[in-house]
Design a protein around this motif. Sequence first.
Motif, PDB file in Angstrom:
ATOM      1  N   MET A  23       0.827  -1.209   0.000  1.00 11.39           N
ATOM      2  CA  MET A  23       0.000   0.000   0.000  1.00 11.39           C
ATOM      3  C   MET A  23       0.864   1.263   0.000  1.00 11.39           C
ATOM      4  SD  MET A  23      -2.772  -1.456   2.749  1.00 11.39           S
ATOM      5  CE  MET A  23      -3.845  -0.028   2.876  1.00 11.39           C
ATOM      6  N   GLY A  24       2.126   1.118  -0.429  1.00 11.19           N
ATOM      7  CA  GLY A  24       2.934   2.310  -0.647  1.00 11.19           C
ATOM      8  C   GLY A  24       3.623   2.875   0.575  1.00 11.19           C
ATOM      9  N   ARG A  42       7.175   6.692   5.862  1.00 10.20           N
ATOM     10  CA  ARG A  42       5.809   6.721   5.337  1.00 10.20           C
ATOM     11  C   ARG A  42       5.041   5.593   6.000  1.00 10.20           C
ATOM     12  NH1 ARG A  42       2.392   8.847   1.345  1.00 10.20           N
ATOM     13  NH2 ARG A  42       0.940   7.292   0.566  1.00 10.20           N
ATOM     14  N   VAL A  47       1.423   5.725   6.365  1.00 10.43           N
ATOM     15  CA  VAL A  47       0.017   6.037   6.133  1.00 10.43           C
ATOM     16  C   VAL A  47      -0.823   4.764   6.194  1.00 10.43           C
ATOM     17  CG1 VAL A  47      -1.571   7.102   4.512  1.00 10.43           C
ATOM     18  CG2 VAL A  47       0.794   7.886   4.607  1.00 10.43           C
ATOM     19  N   ALA A  48      -0.392   3.760   5.464  1.00 12.38           N
ATOM     20  CA  ALA A  48      -1.159   2.516   5.382  1.00 12.38           C
ATOM     21  C   ALA A  48      -1.053   1.732   6.685  1.00 12.38           C
ATOM     22  CB  ALA A  48      -0.652   1.671   4.215  1.00 12.38           C
ATOM     23  N   THR A 105      -0.582   2.717   9.656  1.00 17.74           N
ATOM     24  CA  THR A 105      -1.375   3.318  10.727  1.00 17.74           C
ATOM     25  C   THR A 105      -2.851   2.970  10.579  1.00 17.74           C
ATOM     26  OG1 THR A 105       0.205   5.092  11.099  1.00 17.74           O
ATOM     27  CG2 THR A 105      -2.078   5.540  11.714  1.00 17.74           C
ATOM     28  N   THR A 106      -3.362   3.025   9.346  1.00 15.10           N
ATOM     29  CA  THR A 106      -4.786   2.704   9.164  1.00 15.10           C
ATOM     30  C   THR A 106      -5.035   1.213   9.385  1.00 15.10           C
ATOM     31  OG1 THR A 106      -4.513   2.449   6.769  1.00 15.10           O
ATOM     32  CG2 THR A 106      -5.182   4.603   7.548  1.00 15.10           C
ATOM     33  N   LEU A 107      -4.099   0.369   8.935  1.00 12.81           N
ATOM     34  CA  LEU A 107      -4.278  -1.074   9.149  1.00 12.81           C
ATOM     35  C   LEU A 107      -4.235  -1.408  10.638  1.00 12.81           C
ATOM     36  CD1 LEU A 107      -2.021  -2.482   6.275  1.00 12.81           C
ATOM     37  CD2 LEU A 107      -4.520  -2.616   6.413  1.00 12.81           C
ATOM     38  N   ASP A 165       0.102  10.264  10.578  1.00 11.60           N
ATOM     39  CA  ASP A 165       0.310   8.979   9.907  1.00 11.60           C
ATOM     40  C   ASP A 165       1.407   8.157  10.564  1.00 11.60           C
ATOM     41  OD1 ASP A 165      -1.574   9.745   8.051  1.00 11.60           O
ATOM     42  OD2 ASP A 165      -0.085  10.631   6.723  1.00 11.60           O
ATOM     43  N   HIS A 205      -2.560   7.162  -3.634  1.00  8.29           N
ATOM     44  CA  HIS A 205      -1.153   7.185  -3.211  1.00  8.29           C
ATOM     45  C   HIS A 205      -0.789   5.941  -2.405  1.00  8.29           C
ATOM     46  CE1 HIS A 205       0.017  11.690  -3.706  1.00  8.29           C
ATOM     47  NE2 HIS A 205      -0.585  11.202  -4.763  1.00  8.29           N
ATOM     48  N   MET A 206      -1.799   5.216  -1.985  1.00  4.64           N
ATOM     49  CA  MET A 206      -1.576   4.004  -1.190  1.00  4.64           C
ATOM     50  C   MET A 206      -1.816   2.745  -2.020  1.00  4.64           C
ATOM     51  SD  MET A 206      -3.453   5.471   2.230  1.00  4.64           S
ATOM     52  CE  MET A 206      -3.307   4.025   3.293  1.00  4.64           C
ATOM     53  N   ARG A 234      -9.199  -2.692  -6.468  1.00  3.85           N
ATOM     54  CA  ARG A 234      -8.315  -2.721  -5.304  1.00  3.85           C
ATOM     55  C   ARG A 234      -8.745  -1.595  -4.380  1.00  3.85           C
ATOM     56  NH1 ARG A 234      -3.528  -4.834  -3.123  1.00  3.85           N
ATOM     57  NH2 ARG A 234      -2.387  -3.276  -1.921  1.00  3.85           N
ATOM     58  N   GLN A 283     -11.492   4.207   9.294  1.00  8.01           N
ATOM     59  CA  GLN A 283     -10.810   5.063  10.274  1.00  8.01           C
ATOM     60  C   GLN A 283     -11.574   6.377  10.461  1.00  8.01           C
ATOM     61  OE1 GLN A 283      -6.859   6.535   9.282  1.00  8.01           O
ATOM     62  NE2 GLN A 283      -6.269   6.596  11.432  1.00  8.01           N
TER      63      GLN A 283
END
Lengths: 481, 481
Positions: A239-240, A246, A248-249, A251-253, A283, B238-239, B246, B256
């Motif tokens: 997820m980048g 970085r 971002v992903a 943290t949300t997961l 993030d 971006h993710m 997807r 979230q």
Amino acid sequence: MSAIADLFDTDLSVVNVGLEMFADDLTAQGAEVTHLQWTPPGGGRPEVLAAIEVLERPEIAARIEAANREALERITTSQPMLVGFGQAIDVVPGMTRTTILHAGPPIAFDDMSGSMRGAVTGALVFEGLAADLEDARRVAASGEITFAPCHEHGCVGSMAGVTSASMYMHVVENATYGNRSYTNLSEQLAKVLRMGANDRSVIDRLVWMRDVLGPILKEAMEIGGPIDLRLMLARAVHMGDECHNRNVAGTTLLIQALAPGIVQTSFPTELKVQVFDFVASSDYFSGPTWMAMAKAALDAAHGIEFSTVLTTMARNGVEHGLRVSGIGGNTWFTGPAQPVVGPMFAGYRPEDSGLDIGDSAITETYGIGGFAMSAAPAIVALVGGTVDEAVDVTRQMAEITTGENPNVTIPLLGFTGVPTGIDVQKVQVSGILPIINTAIAHKEAGIGMIGAGITHPPVEAFDKAIIALAERFQAGPATEG
Amino acid sequence: MSAIADLFDTDLSVVNVGLEMFADDLTAQGAEVTHLQWTPPGGGRPEVLAAIEVLERPEIAARIEAANREALERITTSQPMLVGFGQAIDVVPGMTRTTILHAGPPIAFDDMSGSMRGAVTGALVFEGLAADLEDARRVAASGEITFAPCHEHGCVGSMAGVTSASMYMHVVENATYGNRSYTNLSEQLAKVLRMGANDRSVIDRLVWMRDVLGPILKEAMEIGGPIDLRLMLARAVHMGDECHNRNVAGTTLLIQALAPGIVQTSFPTELKVQVFDFVASSDYFSGPTWMAMAKAALDAAHGIEFSTVLTTMARNGVEHGLRVSGIGGNTWFTGPAQPVVGPMFAGYRPEDSGLDIGDSAITETYGIGGFAMSAAPAIVALVGGTVDEAVDVTRQMAEITTGENPNVTIPLLGFTGVPTGIDVQKVQVSGILPIINTAIAHKEAGIGMIGAGITHPPVEAFDKAIIALAERFQAGPATEG
């Protein structure tokens, strides 16, 4: 026309060996350049060359190869699970009420960088060990406080890495090898203790983290049960995220995985909402989580006789220290912490920057962070450089690592595993240093994060490491003599 | 040696125009081939060529260019906000207790594909309009039920798109232009109504979604307030989401954002936990959300005189229908729905596949989905093909679109905006059809999703569209006569 004039009249494809300046000139003239970054092995330093020769002796080389295979396997087969949260005093081995853990190799309070001193004094106030910051400076220098590297207590600490007794820690257990690792919780915003800030707002946040965030997360994990961090990391990389700067992903997961547990805790709704809002405020929340995950995997690969694989890269803001599997224990190989080059926050200039700091390079040691930049092209907005450069870094790092991690792959590179198991010998032979992408703290105490960028560990540390490895391997493994 | 023999003795760089077979041959021989996919404009079809000529007349071309600029601006400046959730009967314009909305252009029950018939009969049972599936087939064919395209009621529907009165809908408001759009909630797992499944487990899930999920999300939004979907979409891209097939990042970002509101609803903890667990059970949760977002933006660009930009691509499993801005209203240009080519789930074969179905191609119409595959290299694991092909698709789609969306960018392409505003004229002149990546439903009712892959809208629909555009523009805009 002469033959040489003909040559320069045609389109040139040039393989450039050595001095980068020449490559820059050619590039400026529009020619295609493939730059090999060739340097003589060990930079031509005689002691290093001698050490490389020892390591290349067939009987030693064979043992190194087997040991490094073992190290790689231990790193990649490690399955670190988040099993809970708890206060450092309760969960960290050897922790006391008057212990302050810090990032990087050992360092005395008087020698610490500005941001680390800021964090230490803030933590002493937070713990009630000092009345105020001035008092804290006295206490810190008094000899009453035990300072030790996080790494020597199974921990890792972001930036200054300052970890004190009542802070809540991630508890990560390596399900494959049984060892545990720890790291404290993200404070989120830029003006934070880990970056050397220490005013009332910073202390108040630490108090809230101790009294609300930590206890809620602890209870949430007791309700929800262990979380497979390697699986989550693999998803975050797809997820980048490169999982150092970085997040971002991740943290949300992570908050998605924690949410059902948080909802079921015994705390009032208002405090649960505070937790969700706090996690959403930055993030960075999963940044420390990946550090503890990487630490759990790398500790399992530490102390393998004849392995030249790095298990630690950690900086205290003054020195950058390496630990190597084949040496084991708490033997640090150090060199000067390096400047970090990258975009500064508005109002700050490069000369405001503290030197490279933090245990977060454990992510690069594992194969993510700077090593996985090709998974995270959006990172260039934070650390600078171009997308093409970011993509290329992963390929470069493959040259100094032992293999790939098949459990953490990069879609853009055809699902290649991240380059894993930094080999001291390959670094010395190739002249390619590991890349680290990292935050920049202000050089003075009390300010905080002022930018982010790219850096490397110092070559001096690799020189010391390879010389020590050669001495050790020549003598035969410790267990044999 | 002859000159021609010399030629074939050197390394070849070949630009191949036209027949792909020849390119394949060269590639098989190891030469580098740049394939331009050149076809004569309009495929050489005389009526289409005549229409292109009309559109290329300078006075018309100038008006088209201005109109398409306006359409692009409306799409890219639209700021769709998720403002709430509500039952279709309460929020969807023109909805009645006996209305069933479906994906794609208009179609009678008897003509529907197997999966759409399965979904319709399931929905009739769910709504209590039929006693069982057999009864539902009778009711559906009785004339008592009003069937209409989702798109003609401000809605979009995933796959079969079947939407009935008591289903909970996303309510999305375009903050820039004031229009609203709607779509129902993701059922998550593979055996779902939208894929044509309709057994007891499917109906039970719909009941739970109506009685628990929908009401909790509705109250959560009332507490939490609007969510900026364009901003969230930009983050998801971006993710590594392309936001059609997807939706890993979008789902985590959306839950979230909803979490603090969910925690504060008046529902019992047990039901809140069910909601978090349901959302975590599949990555598809944000799929419908992006469809409604795209619909809100594209509706704002519908009905601009002289615009050749597509505002709808939608399939009912039998026909694929286009709507064009410069024609406006509910005029559909249709052609046969195409097969979807891609990996099948274990146990299924291509001949089990239903044809292309669903309003989800609204994502490609907006510039995401297949158009943003270069942002989502991991998608190839689901829809097939190689990472290089996925990356290349975005560049191809730039050739048939009006411009870029600066608010939704792709890091890997140096933060280029997604290709936006599919131009019917450019499609016809270039011979490049829009790419759609999409799920595959079984061709029979009652089974569900069996794979995913790549497809295109039918060229016949573009032929009808450009001929109608030429007729309309030749006659002058509707408002002038």
